[in-house]
Design a protein around this motif. Structure first.
Motif, PDB file in Angstrom:
ATOM      1  N   VAL A 162     -11.576  -4.221  -2.799  1.00  0.00           N
ATOM      2  CA  VAL A 162     -11.300  -2.887  -3.327  1.00  0.00           C
ATOM      3  C   VAL A 162     -11.257  -2.989  -4.851  1.00  0.00           C
ATOM      4  O   VAL A 162     -10.516  -3.822  -5.394  1.00  0.00           O
ATOM      5  CB  VAL A 162      -9.946  -2.334  -2.817  1.00  0.00           C
ATOM      6  CG1 VAL A 162      -9.774  -0.875  -3.241  1.00  0.00           C
ATOM      7  CG2 VAL A 162      -9.806  -2.473  -1.318  1.00  0.00           C
ATOM      8  N   ASN A 208       0.773   0.488 -10.402  1.00  0.00           N
ATOM      9  CA  ASN A 208       0.188   1.333  -9.359  1.00  0.00           C
ATOM     10  C   ASN A 208      -1.290   1.477  -9.665  1.00  0.00           C
ATOM     11  O   ASN A 208      -1.677   1.989 -10.718  1.00  0.00           O
ATOM     12  CB  ASN A 208       0.870   2.700  -9.323  1.00  0.00           C
ATOM     13  CG  ASN A 208       2.306   2.588  -8.834  1.00  0.00           C
ATOM     14  OD1 ASN A 208       2.595   1.788  -7.950  1.00  0.00           O
ATOM     15  ND2 ASN A 208       3.196   3.362  -9.417  1.00  0.00           N
ATOM     16  N   TYR A 240       0.868  -1.177   0.000  1.00  0.00           N
ATOM     17  CA  TYR A 240       0.000   0.000   0.000  1.00  0.00           C
ATOM     18  C   TYR A 240       0.908   1.231   0.000  1.00  0.00           C
ATOM     19  O   TYR A 240       1.774   1.365   0.862  1.00  0.00           O
ATOM     20  CB  TYR A 240      -0.911  -0.013   1.232  1.00  0.00           C
ATOM     21  CG  TYR A 240      -1.841  -1.213   1.258  1.00  0.00           C
ATOM     22  CD1 TYR A 240      -2.796  -1.396   0.262  1.00  0.00           C
ATOM     23  CD2 TYR A 240      -1.763  -2.167   2.263  1.00  0.00           C
ATOM     24  CE1 TYR A 240      -3.647  -2.501   0.270  1.00  0.00           C
ATOM     25  CE2 TYR A 240      -2.612  -3.275   2.274  1.00  0.00           C
ATOM     26  CZ  TYR A 240      -3.547  -3.426   1.280  1.00  0.00           C
ATOM     27  OH  TYR A 240      -4.383  -4.517   1.286  1.00  0.00           O
ATOM     28  N   ARG A 241       0.727   2.067  -1.021  1.00  0.00           N
ATOM     29  CA  ARG A 241       1.571   3.269  -1.114  1.00  0.00           C
ATOM     30  C   ARG A 241       0.638   4.459  -1.203  1.00  0.00           C
ATOM     31  O   ARG A 241      -0.001   4.660  -2.237  1.00  0.00           O
ATOM     32  CB  ARG A 241       2.482   3.158  -2.335  1.00  0.00           C
ATOM     33  CG  ARG A 241       3.749   3.961  -2.219  1.00  0.00           C
ATOM     34  CD  ARG A 241       4.791   3.528  -3.241  1.00  0.00           C
ATOM     35  NE  ARG A 241       5.468   2.272  -2.896  1.00  0.00           N
ATOM     36  CZ  ARG A 241       6.044   1.458  -3.784  1.00  0.00           C
ATOM     37  NH1 ARG A 241       5.997   1.727  -5.067  1.00  0.00           N
ATOM     38  NH2 ARG A 241       6.640   0.365  -3.376  1.00  0.00           N
ATOM     39  N   GLY A 242       0.542   5.236  -0.097  1.00  0.00           N
ATOM     40  CA  GLY A 242      -0.451   6.307  -0.056  1.00  0.00           C
ATOM     41  C   GLY A 242      -1.820   5.681  -0.218  1.00  0.00           C
ATOM     42  O   GLY A 242      -2.133   4.681   0.420  1.00  0.00           O
ATOM     43  N   ASP A 243      -2.600   6.240  -1.128  1.00  0.00           N
ATOM     44  CA  ASP A 243      -3.941   5.717  -1.381  1.00  0.00           C
ATOM     45  C   ASP A 243      -3.931   4.567  -2.385  1.00  0.00           C
ATOM     46  O   ASP A 243      -4.963   3.954  -2.639  1.00  0.00           O
ATOM     47  CB  ASP A 243      -4.814   6.847  -1.962  1.00  0.00           C
ATOM     48  CG  ASP A 243      -5.761   7.367  -0.897  1.00  0.00           C
ATOM     49  OD1 ASP A 243      -5.648   6.906   0.252  1.00  0.00           O
ATOM     50  OD2 ASP A 243      -6.602   8.215  -1.243  1.00  0.00           O
ATOM     51  N   GLN A 244      -2.772   4.333  -3.000  1.00  0.00           N
ATOM     52  CA  GLN A 244      -2.727   3.352  -4.096  1.00  0.00           C
ATOM     53  C   GLN A 244      -2.331   1.959  -3.618  1.00  0.00           C
ATOM     54  O   GLN A 244      -1.732   1.793  -2.549  1.00  0.00           O
ATOM     55  CB  GLN A 244      -1.773   3.830  -5.180  1.00  0.00           C
ATOM     56  CG  GLN A 244      -2.294   5.097  -5.868  1.00  0.00           C
ATOM     57  CD  GLN A 244      -1.557   5.416  -7.149  1.00  0.00           C
ATOM     58  OE1 GLN A 244      -0.396   5.051  -7.306  1.00  0.00           O
ATOM     59  NE2 GLN A 244      -2.228   6.107  -8.051  1.00  0.00           N
ATOM     60  N   VAL A 245      -2.684   0.977  -4.434  1.00  0.00           N
ATOM     61  CA  VAL A 245      -2.317  -0.416  -4.193  1.00  0.00           C
ATOM     62  C   VAL A 245      -1.303  -0.792  -5.275  1.00  0.00           C
ATOM     63  O   VAL A 245      -1.546  -0.564  -6.466  1.00  0.00           O
ATOM     64  CB  VAL A 245      -3.557  -1.329  -4.278  1.00  0.00           C
ATOM     65  CG1 VAL A 245      -3.161  -2.790  -4.112  1.00  0.00           C
ATOM     66  CG2 VAL A 245      -4.594  -0.920  -3.233  1.00  0.00           C
ATOM     67  N   ALA A 289      -5.185   2.703  -8.644  1.00  0.00           N
ATOM     68  CA  ALA A 289      -5.984   3.658  -7.864  1.00  0.00           C
ATOM     69  C   ALA A 289      -7.255   2.981  -7.373  1.00  0.00           C
ATOM     70  O   ALA A 289      -7.825   2.132  -8.060  1.00  0.00           O
ATOM     71  CB  ALA A 289      -6.331   4.857  -8.737  1.00  0.00           C
ATOM     72  N   ARG A 290      -7.697   3.382  -6.192  1.00  0.00           N
ATOM     73  CA  ARG A 290      -8.936   2.832  -5.617  1.00  0.00           C
ATOM     74  C   ARG A 290     -10.138   3.534  -6.226  1.00  0.00           C
ATOM     75  O   ARG A 290     -10.214   4.761  -6.213  1.00  0.00           O
ATOM     76  CB  ARG A 290      -8.973   3.072  -4.105  1.00  0.00           C
ATOM     77  CG  ARG A 290      -7.952   2.285  -3.332  1.00  0.00           C
ATOM     78  CD  ARG A 290      -7.819   2.853  -1.926  1.00  0.00           C
ATOM     79  NE  ARG A 290      -6.690   2.236  -1.246  1.00  0.00           N
ATOM     80  CZ  ARG A 290      -6.806   1.243  -0.369  1.00  0.00           C
ATOM     81  NH1 ARG A 290      -7.986   0.788  -0.032  1.00  0.00           N
ATOM     82  NH2 ARG A 290      -5.728   0.714   0.188  1.00  0.00           N
ATOM     83  N   HIS A 323     -13.478   1.953  -5.687  1.00  0.00           N
ATOM     84  CA  HIS A 323     -14.627   1.642  -4.819  1.00  0.00           C
ATOM     85  C   HIS A 323     -14.192   0.574  -3.838  1.00  0.00           C
ATOM     86  O   HIS A 323     -13.396  -0.295  -4.183  1.00  0.00           O
ATOM     87  CB  HIS A 323     -15.780   1.106  -5.687  1.00  0.00           C
ATOM     88  CG  HIS A 323     -16.955   0.620  -4.899  1.00  0.00           C
ATOM     89  ND1 HIS A 323     -17.779   1.466  -4.203  1.00  0.00           N
ATOM     90  CD2 HIS A 323     -17.432  -0.641  -4.676  1.00  0.00           C
ATOM     91  CE1 HIS A 323     -18.726   0.755  -3.596  1.00  0.00           C
ATOM     92  NE2 HIS A 323     -18.535  -0.519  -3.871  1.00  0.00           N
ATOM     93  N   GLU A 324     -14.684   0.621  -2.611  1.00  0.00           N
ATOM     94  CA  GLU A 324     -14.404  -0.478  -1.676  1.00  0.00           C
ATOM     95  C   GLU A 324     -15.617  -0.813  -0.826  1.00  0.00           C
ATOM     96  O   GLU A 324     -16.471   0.048  -0.613  1.00  0.00           O
ATOM     97  CB  GLU A 324     -13.173  -0.237  -0.804  1.00  0.00           C
ATOM     98  CG  GLU A 324     -12.937   1.150  -0.313  1.00  0.00           C
ATOM     99  CD  GLU A 324     -11.447   1.383  -0.035  1.00  0.00           C
ATOM    100  OE1 GLU A 324     -10.932   0.755   0.886  1.00  0.00           O
ATOM    101  OE2 GLU A 324     -10.827   2.192  -0.747  1.00  0.00           O
TER     102      GLU A 324
END
Ligand SMILES: Cc1cc2nc3c(=O)[nH]c(=O)nc-3n(C[C@H](O)[C@H](O)[C@H](O)COP(=O)(O)O)c2cc1C
Length: 198
Positions: A94, A111, A28-33, A113-114, A116-117
């Motif tokens: 996610v 990388n 997990y890097r910041g908001d990204q997976v 981006a999210r 929806h989860e």
């Protein structure tokens, strides 16, 4: 310092709509997976083609053991905001969209981006047998690279947690892993061609 890695299951769909399920260690890097699939990878091909994936948080470790022993079909449900599927057994999932791809001949970095989860079930707490199945699945996925005595000694140690703390799902998953080790040994000994073994 090493990266913190979380063992998850990534689901993707092929351009023809076929779902694909793969255990994957993610960062997990910041908001990204961050996904790092080794080539060749169906997960990579599907994300390259469609730009989407779903990260599944699961404690049913049969999915991990199943995927590394040829049991890749797991019940899924449609994703809500992207073209994709999530595992029916996911505690949470996610939905991800490709944001950046850093190419590499061996292990590209994706990388994601999210988008929806959603939560589906509570986390019940750590279970040592589930952890043992994950470790066993990693060993089985590396059978061709690891010396037999290392596999045997690690499986013997992991067996302790199975004997003390496993439920029916973990016993089933562990059985698949033990069978896979035996099949690999039999194939090496020349008694059964590995690809033809049941
Ligand atoms: C716990 C666990 C973690 C894994 N993490 C990764 C990973 O980060 N990257 C990878 O390429 N394969 C990983 N693997 C192996 C893949 O699940 C397996 O090789 C899978 O088939 C990936 O290739 P695919 O995208 O073609 O399905 C992992 C396996 C296990 C059991």
């Amino acid at each position: 310092m090493n990266d913190v890695i979380f063992e998850t299951v990534v689901t993707t769909v092929a351009p023809d709509g076929r779902p694909h399920v793969a255990p994957m260690g993610v960062r997990y890097r910041g908001d990204q997976v961050v996904l790092m699939p080794f080539r060749p990878s169906t997960t990579l091909d599907n994300i390259a083609a469609g730009g989407c994936a779903v990260l599944n948080i699961v404690t049913d470790t049969r999915v991990f053991a199943g995927c590394v022993t040829g049991r890749r079909e797991w019940p899924t449900q449609p994703a809500e905001k992207i073209t994709g599927v999530r595992l029916a057994c996911a505690l949470s999932h996610v939905e991800l969209q490709l944001a950046e791809r850093i190419d590499d001949v061996q292990r590209p970095v994706l990388n994601m981006a999210r988008v929806h989860e959603a939560m589906h079930a509570p986390f019940a707490g750590f279970n040592r047998a589930q952890a043992a199945v994950i470790e066993g699945a990693v060993l089985v996925s590396r059978l061709r690279m690891l010396p037999a005595d290392k596999v045997d000694s690690e499986m013997a140690y992991l067996q302790i947690a199975i004997d003390k703390t496993a439920g029916p799902a973990e016993h089933e998953a562990w059985g698949w892993l033990r069978e896979a080790v035996q099949r690999h040994r039999a194939a090496l000994a020349g008694s059964i061609p590995e690809g033809l073994a049941p």
